[in-house]
Scaffold this motif. Sequence first.
Motif, PDB file in Angstrom:
ATOM      1  N   ARG A  76       0.816  -1.217   0.000  1.00 19.97           N
ATOM      2  CA  ARG A  76       0.000   0.000   0.000  1.00 19.97           C
ATOM      3  C   ARG A  76       0.849   1.266   0.000  1.00 19.97           C
ATOM      4  O   ARG A  76       0.437   2.292  -0.540  1.00 19.97           O
ATOM      5  N   LEU A  77       2.030   1.208   0.644  1.00 22.16           N
ATOM      6  CA  LEU A  77       2.875   2.395   0.745  1.00 22.16           C
ATOM      7  C   LEU A  77       3.965   2.445  -0.319  1.00 22.16           C
ATOM      8  O   LEU A  77       4.742   3.390  -0.366  1.00 22.16           O
ATOM      9  N   GLY A  78       4.024   1.415  -1.169  1.00 21.47           N
ATOM     10  CA  GLY A  78       5.014   1.406  -2.246  1.00 21.47           C
ATOM     11  C   GLY A  78       6.441   1.240  -1.768  1.00 21.47           C
ATOM     12  O   GLY A  78       7.386   1.686  -2.417  1.00 21.47           O
ATOM     13  N   TRP A  79       6.611   0.585  -0.609  1.00 20.00           N
ATOM     14  CA  TRP A  79       7.956   0.380  -0.084  1.00 20.00           C
ATOM     15  C   TRP A  79       8.676  -0.684  -0.898  1.00 20.00           C
ATOM     16  O   TRP A  79       8.160  -1.774  -1.111  1.00 20.00           O
ATOM     17  N   THR A  80       9.871  -0.381  -1.332  1.00 22.43           N
ATOM     18  CA  THR A  80      10.629  -1.311  -2.166  1.00 22.43           C
ATOM     19  C   THR A  80      11.657  -2.112  -1.379  1.00 22.43           C
ATOM     20  O   THR A  80      12.149  -3.120  -1.869  1.00 22.43           O
ATOM     21  N   ASN A  81      12.003  -1.688  -0.168  1.00 26.62           N
ATOM     22  CA  ASN A  81      13.005  -2.387   0.643  1.00 26.62           C
ATOM     23  C   ASN A  81      12.423  -2.875   1.963  1.00 26.62           C
ATOM     24  O   ASN A  81      13.129  -2.962   2.971  1.00 26.62           O
ATOM     25  N   ALA A  82      11.145  -3.183   1.982  1.00 29.41           N
ATOM     26  CA  ALA A  82      10.494  -3.621   3.214  1.00 29.41           C
ATOM     27  C   ALA A  82      10.544  -5.138   3.343  1.00 29.41           C
ATOM     28  O   ALA A  82      10.419  -5.862   2.364  1.00 29.41           O
ATOM     29  N   ARG A  83      10.736  -5.589   4.556  1.00 27.80           N
ATOM     30  CA  ARG A  83      10.660  -7.004   4.900  1.00 27.80           C
ATOM     31  C   ARG A  83       9.812  -7.101   6.156  1.00 27.80           C
ATOM     32  O   ARG A  83       9.583  -6.120   6.839  1.00 27.80           O
ATOM     33  N   GLY A  84       9.381  -8.317   6.481  1.00 28.25           N
ATOM     34  CA  GLY A  84       8.589  -8.446   7.681  1.00 28.25           C
ATOM     35  C   GLY A  84       8.324  -9.878   8.066  1.00 28.25           C
ATOM     36  O   GLY A  84       8.685 -10.808   7.339  1.00 28.25           O
ATOM     37  N   LEU A  85       7.706 -10.035   9.230  1.00 26.59           N
ATOM     38  CA  LEU A  85       7.333 -11.357   9.699  1.00 26.59           C
ATOM     39  C   LEU A  85       6.089 -11.268  10.556  1.00 26.59           C
ATOM     40  O   LEU A  85       5.705 -10.201  11.028  1.00 26.59           O
TER      41      LEU A  85
END
Length: 144
Positions: A97-106
């Motif tokens: 939704r925010l257009g983040w290109t370097n996001a990761r998560g768990l």
Amino acid sequence: GLWFGGKELQKSHKYVLKFLGKVVEPSSRIFLVDAHTGLGPSGVDTLMALGDDASLDGVRHVFGEPDGTFLYGETATGAASGYDATIGDVPRGYADRLGWTNARGLTQEFGTVPGLLVARALVRENAAWHHGDEAEQRAAARDV
């Protein structure tokens, strides 16, 4: 149904997205954790990077191999079962939704009580929400 999330984004997510959209640049490196409590062995974290090998590799790099205080979703019994049927997750949804290109998560499940007690509380809360009066809804919510 028990897991129906609604037809629109919930207000809390709207507020968080609005805030994060103001303070995090789309190209920033960011790691998101969607924390849950209830499922899994008591006192043990289950870490799941749903459908995201890059995130799972990052989690392994930070946490190393499971030592009994946490498990990875693909090797966990109980807490991770059923997540393989999940379509999407909060970290990926925020990134998209925010257009983040370097996001990761768990997604983190922190075990607190046996799964049957969690299921019972969720079913009771769902039934009270759809069929109970306000007092029943409040009583069921306290059990969750």
